[in-house]
Design a protein around this motif. Structure first.
Motif, PDB file in Angstrom:
ATOM      1  N   GLU A 249      45.643  66.796  15.566  1.00 48.51           N
ATOM      2  CA  GLU A 249      47.447  66.791  15.690  1.00 48.51           C
ATOM      3  C   GLU A 249      47.456  66.568  13.342  1.00 48.51           C
ATOM      4  OE1 GLU A 249      49.319  64.311  17.709  1.00 48.51           O
ATOM      5  OE2 GLU A 249      49.269  64.974  19.309  1.00 48.51           O
ATOM      6  N   GLU A 250      46.369  66.006  13.316  1.00 45.75           N
ATOM      7  CA  GLU A 250      46.771  66.110  12.100  1.00 45.75           C
ATOM      8  C   GLU A 250      45.918  66.964  11.470  1.00 45.75           C
ATOM      9  OE1 GLU A 250      44.418  62.004  10.781  1.00 45.75           O
ATOM     10  OE2 GLU A 250      46.363  60.776  11.855  1.00 45.75           O
ATOM     11  N   GLY A 251      45.422  67.470  11.590  1.00 47.92           N
ATOM     12  CA  GLY A 251      43.976  68.766  10.912  1.00 47.92           C
ATOM     13  C   GLY A 251      44.821  69.492  10.696  1.00 47.92           C
ATOM     14  N   LEU A 252      45.606  69.946  12.514  1.00 44.23           N
ATOM     15  CA  LEU A 252      46.356  71.255  12.120  1.00 44.23           C
ATOM     16  C   LEU A 252      47.624  70.786  11.208  1.00 44.23           C
ATOM     17  CD1 LEU A 252      46.879  74.123  13.796  1.00 44.23           C
ATOM     18  CD2 LEU A 252      48.374  72.625  15.369  1.00 44.23           C
ATOM     19  N   ALA A 253      48.184  70.262  11.152  1.00 44.96           N
ATOM     20  CA  ALA A 253      49.191  69.884  10.424  1.00 44.96           C
ATOM     21  C   ALA A 253      48.988  70.132   8.974  1.00 44.96           C
ATOM     22  CB  ALA A 253      50.194  68.467  10.786  1.00 44.96           C
ATOM     23  N   SER A 254      48.145  69.218   8.548  1.00 45.18           N
ATOM     24  CA  SER A 254      46.959  69.890   7.529  1.00 45.18           C
ATOM     25  C   SER A 254      47.193  71.109   6.788  1.00 45.18           C
ATOM     26  CB  SER A 254      45.904  69.168   7.049  1.00 45.18           C
ATOM     27  OG  SER A 254      45.989  67.784   7.241  1.00 45.18           O
ATOM     28  N   GLY A 255      46.455  71.744   8.062  1.00 47.50           N
ATOM     29  CA  GLY A 255      46.463  73.500   8.146  1.00 47.50           C
ATOM     30  C   GLY A 255      47.803  74.424   7.766  1.00 47.50           C
ATOM     31  N   VAL A 256      48.919  73.476   8.322  1.00 46.86           N
ATOM     32  CA  VAL A 256      49.426  74.162   8.426  1.00 46.86           C
ATOM     33  C   VAL A 256      50.405  74.713   6.566  1.00 46.86           C
ATOM     34  CG1 VAL A 256      52.207  74.223   8.600  1.00 46.86           C
ATOM     35  CG2 VAL A 256      51.079  73.727  10.092  1.00 46.86           C
ATOM     36  N   LEU A 257      50.289  73.742   5.855  1.00 47.62           N
ATOM     37  CA  LEU A 257      50.116  73.225   4.022  1.00 47.62           C
ATOM     38  C   LEU A 257      49.137  73.654   3.695  1.00 47.62           C
ATOM     39  CD1 LEU A 257      51.062  69.280   4.087  1.00 47.62           C
ATOM     40  CD2 LEU A 257      52.261  70.770   4.436  1.00 47.62           C
ATOM     41  N   VAL A 258      47.676  73.598   4.014  1.00 46.95           N
ATOM     42  CA  VAL A 258      46.629  74.902   3.483  1.00 46.95           C
ATOM     43  C   VAL A 258      47.117  76.844   3.395  1.00 46.95           C
ATOM     44  CG1 VAL A 258      44.166  75.965   3.155  1.00 46.95           C
ATOM     45  CG2 VAL A 258      45.001  73.468   3.696  1.00 46.95           C
ATOM     46  N   VAL A 259      47.436  76.809   4.727  1.00 40.10           N
ATOM     47  CA  VAL A 259      48.009  78.016   5.502  1.00 40.10           C
ATOM     48  C   VAL A 259      49.062  78.280   3.494  1.00 40.10           C
ATOM     49  CG1 VAL A 259      49.214  79.216   6.178  1.00 40.10           C
ATOM     50  CG2 VAL A 259      47.891  78.045   6.708  1.00 40.10           C
ATOM     51  N   TRP A 287      55.347  75.629  13.549  1.00 37.94           N
ATOM     52  CA  TRP A 287      55.286  75.450  11.920  1.00 37.94           C
ATOM     53  C   TRP A 287      54.204  76.822  11.954  1.00 37.94           C
ATOM     54  CZ3 TRP A 287      56.472  70.179  10.994  1.00 37.94           C
ATOM     55  CH2 TRP A 287      57.628  69.279  11.860  1.00 37.94           C
ATOM     56  N   TYR A 288      52.881  75.947  12.486  1.00 44.48           N
ATOM     57  CA  TYR A 288      51.581  77.493  11.400  1.00 44.48           C
ATOM     58  C   TYR A 288      52.217  78.199  11.945  1.00 44.48           C
ATOM     59  CZ  TYR A 288      46.570  78.452  11.901  1.00 44.48           C
ATOM     60  OH  TYR A 288      45.428  79.233  10.813  1.00 44.48           O
ATOM     61  N   ALA A 289      52.399  79.214  12.843  1.00 43.62           N
ATOM     62  CA  ALA A 289      52.318  80.612  13.191  1.00 43.62           C
ATOM     63  C   ALA A 289      53.576  81.160  12.217  1.00 43.62           C
ATOM     64  CB  ALA A 289      53.010  80.565  14.421  1.00 43.62           C
ATOM     65  N   ARG A 290      54.629  80.413  11.722  1.00 44.32           N
ATOM     66  CA  ARG A 290      55.253  80.266  10.749  1.00 44.32           C
ATOM     67  C   ARG A 290      54.431  80.868   9.121  1.00 44.32           C
ATOM     68  NH1 ARG A 290      59.602  76.830  12.897  1.00 44.32           N
ATOM     69  NH2 ARG A 290      60.254  77.925  14.944  1.00 44.32           N
ATOM     70  N   ALA A 291      53.927  79.814   8.887  1.00 43.42           N
ATOM     71  CA  ALA A 291      53.141  79.440   7.803  1.00 43.42           C
ATOM     72  C   ALA A 291      52.537  80.634   7.297  1.00 43.42           C
ATOM     73  CB  ALA A 291      52.141  78.141   7.864  1.00 43.42           C
ATOM     74  N   LEU A 292      51.932  81.482   8.114  1.00 40.85           N
ATOM     75  CA  LEU A 292      51.391  83.135   8.229  1.00 40.85           C
ATOM     76  C   LEU A 292      52.783  83.964   7.160  1.00 40.85           C
ATOM     77  CD1 LEU A 292      49.298  82.749  11.325  1.00 40.85           C
ATOM     78  CD2 LEU A 292      48.666  82.750   9.083  1.00 40.85           C
ATOM     79  N   THR A 293      53.338  83.665   7.351  1.00 35.21           N
ATOM     80  CA  THR A 293      54.367  85.023   6.900  1.00 35.21           C
ATOM     81  C   THR A 293      55.454  84.391   6.004  1.00 35.21           C
ATOM     82  OG1 THR A 293      55.621  84.404   9.092  1.00 35.21           O
ATOM     83  CG2 THR A 293      54.113  86.296   9.071  1.00 35.21           C
ATOM     84  N   ALA A 294      55.918  83.024   6.173  1.00 37.24           N
ATOM     85  CA  ALA A 294      57.041  82.519   5.741  1.00 37.24           C
ATOM     86  C   ALA A 294      56.738  83.015   3.908  1.00 37.24           C
ATOM     87  CB  ALA A 294      56.900  80.830   5.577  1.00 37.24           C
ATOM     88  N   THR A 296      59.470  81.209   1.958  1.00 40.06           N
ATOM     89  CA  THR A 296      59.343  79.442   1.537  1.00 40.06           C
ATOM     90  C   THR A 296      59.078  78.489   2.623  1.00 40.06           C
ATOM     91  OG1 THR A 296      61.867  79.247   2.090  1.00 40.06           O
ATOM     92  CG2 THR A 296      61.264  80.682   0.446  1.00 40.06           C
ATOM     93  N   ALA A 297      58.730  77.490   1.561  1.00 38.02           N
ATOM     94  CA  ALA A 297      58.313  76.622   3.039  1.00 38.02           C
ATOM     95  C   ALA A 297      59.663  75.785   3.670  1.00 38.02           C
ATOM     96  CB  ALA A 297      57.900  74.910   2.138  1.00 38.02           C
ATOM     97  N   ASP A 298      60.768  76.074   3.502  1.00 41.45           N
ATOM     98  CA  ASP A 298      61.394  76.215   4.353  1.00 41.45           C
ATOM     99  C   ASP A 298      61.834  76.966   5.408  1.00 41.45           C
ATOM    100  OD1 ASP A 298      62.792  74.104   3.193  1.00 41.45           O
ATOM    101  OD2 ASP A 298      64.192  74.953   2.067  1.00 41.45           O
ATOM    102  N   ASP A 299      61.167  78.031   5.781  1.00 40.45           N
ATOM    103  CA  ASP A 299      61.187  79.037   6.300  1.00 40.45           C
ATOM    104  C   ASP A 299      60.555  78.377   8.058  1.00 40.45           C
ATOM    105  OD1 ASP A 299      62.823  81.037   4.620  1.00 40.45           O
ATOM    106  OD2 ASP A 299      60.137  81.726   4.589  1.00 40.45           O
ATOM    107  N   LEU A 300      59.452  77.748   7.676  1.00 40.82           N
ATOM    108  CA  LEU A 300      59.037  76.796   8.256  1.00 40.82           C
ATOM    109  C   LEU A 300      59.947  76.083   9.545  1.00 40.82           C
ATOM    110  CD1 LEU A 300      56.443  73.946   6.980  1.00 40.82           C
ATOM    111  CD2 LEU A 300      55.675  76.057   8.212  1.00 40.82           C
ATOM    112  N   PHE A 301      61.217  75.625   8.874  1.00 41.24           N
ATOM    113  CA  PHE A 301      62.431  75.042  10.270  1.00 41.24           C
ATOM    114  C   PHE A 301      63.308  76.202  10.480  1.00 41.24           C
ATOM    115  CE2 PHE A 301      60.564  71.973   6.546  1.00 41.24           C
ATOM    116  CZ  PHE A 301      59.750  71.973   7.689  1.00 41.24           C
ATOM    117  N   SER A 302      63.501  77.400  10.609  1.00 42.65           N
ATOM    118  CA  SER A 302      64.391  78.120  10.728  1.00 42.65           C
ATOM    119  C   SER A 302      64.658  77.736  12.099  1.00 42.65           C
ATOM    120  CB  SER A 302      64.052  79.747  10.253  1.00 42.65           C
ATOM    121  OG  SER A 302      62.749  79.978  11.108  1.00 42.65           O
ATOM    122  N   ASP A 303      63.923  78.293  12.603  1.00 43.84           N
ATOM    123  CA  ASP A 303      64.384  77.496  14.239  1.00 43.84           C
ATOM    124  C   ASP A 303      65.602  76.950  14.161  1.00 43.84           C
ATOM    125  OD1 ASP A 303      63.331  80.451  14.692  1.00 43.84           O
ATOM    126  OD2 ASP A 303      61.843  79.818  16.635  1.00 43.84           O
TER     127      ASP A 303
END
Length: 313
Positions: A249-259, A287-294, A296-303
């Motif tokens: 989970e930590e690795g994927l969360a970090s991945g969201v930020l790297v993307v 969040w990771y899926a949204r990071a690919l097209t976001a 702005t960072a706030d787009d992660l939480f659009s839903d």
């Protein structure tokens, strides 16, 4: 002695021979995409005890029907004897197979690429009987992929470019874009190009950047190179692995930020803290899926924002 960067520079053509045509079409040389490719023996040894071996040899038939041999040589430094060897390869292959031969030399630095690009005449000054004209790929003409979207459109070319630009000031951004692009293709293919990239970077500073990106583990559970195994082992020995699920989970969360960062999206500290603090796998993956097209960072939480709005009466 053959080293890993040397292997990666020509083996990538074995994985995707079409990279050759795409790379040179962008430079105005109209090679057609391959319709079929046959890997050929690379041993050019004669009956006499003289061994000559080309790095990669492919038989290609383009969609336009033209058939030819593609000889790929990886060259990491100048070698005054290479011109004679290359001329021999071309003459021998043409005589043996009766097909046109194209020589491509792939380099990791501009000086070697410039040297390899210079035509070499064989014969007298009054009448050169043969002129060697290799096609050269290197940091001087391979595109720079810092946009993950563009890198994902041609992962093999992005991987070759990352190797060629390993000493580029933008190497970090190039590698981040490639890591994101790898997550968009099937795991088995991604594994091939992840390992070729690692080999190709050799002992350059970019190699450490690549290892750091691999530990971020952008859901790249398929990546099991020697480097990745060593890093994971060291992490366990130092007590940094606190459980398989938590680590994933930590690795994927970090991945969201790297993307987001690789795509040039600014990440405020509040968003960074929220993402890293999350322990719900399903939420992190969304969040990771949204990071690919976001955008702005706030787009992660659009839903979540839409769910909080009162429904229309």
């Amino acid at each position: 002695m053959v080293d890993s960067p040397h292997e990666a520079l020509h083996r990538i053509f074995q994985e995707d021979p079409g990279i050759f045509a795409r790379a040179f079409r962008a430079q105005g040389i109209p090679f057609a995409d391959p319709e079929s490719v046959t890997e050929m023996p690379t041993d050019l040894t004669e009956l006499k005890p003289l061994e000559r071996r080309v790095d990669t040899l492919l038989r290609i038939r383009g969609v336009d029907g033209e058939e030819y041999l593609l000889a790929v040589e990886a060259q990491n430094k100048r070698d005054p004897d290479k011109a004679s060897s290359w001329a021999y390869y071309l003459a021998h292959l043409h005589a043996k197979y009766g097909l046109p031969v194209v020589l491509v030399v792939v380099c990791r630095d501009r000086a070697t690429a410039a040297w390899a690009s210079s035509p070499v005449d064989f014969g007298t000054s009054q009448w050169p009987s043969l002129t060697l004209r290799p096609l050269v790929l290197g940091p001087h003409n391979l595109p720079v992929f810092t946009d993950p979207v563009l890198a994902a459109q041609d992962v093999p070319l992005a991987s070759l470019s990352a190797i060629a630009h390993s000493r580029d000031p933008e190497a970090g951004a190039i590698l981040k874009a490639l890591v994101v692009a790898l997550t968009t293709i099937d795991p088995d293919t991604a594994l091939v190009y992840a390992e070729l990239t690692e080999q190709g970077l050799g002992n350059t500073p970019a190699a450490q950047t690549w290892r750091d990106l691999m530990t971020a583990d952008l859901d790249l559970s398929f990546f099991r190179s020697e480097t990745q195994q060593r890093i994971r082992r060291e992490a366990r020995e130092e007590g940094r692995g606190e459980g398989r699920e938590e680590g994933r989970e930590e690795g994927l969360a970090s991945g969201v930020l790297v993307v987001l960062e690789a795509r040039g999206v600014a990440v405020p500290d509040s968003v960074r803290a929220r993402v890293l603090a999350c322990t719900e796998d399903a939420v992190i993956r969304s969040w990771y899926a949204r990071a690919l097209t976001a955008t702005t960072a706030d787009d992660l939480f659009s839903d979540e924002r839409r769910a909080e709005r009162p429904s229309d009466a």
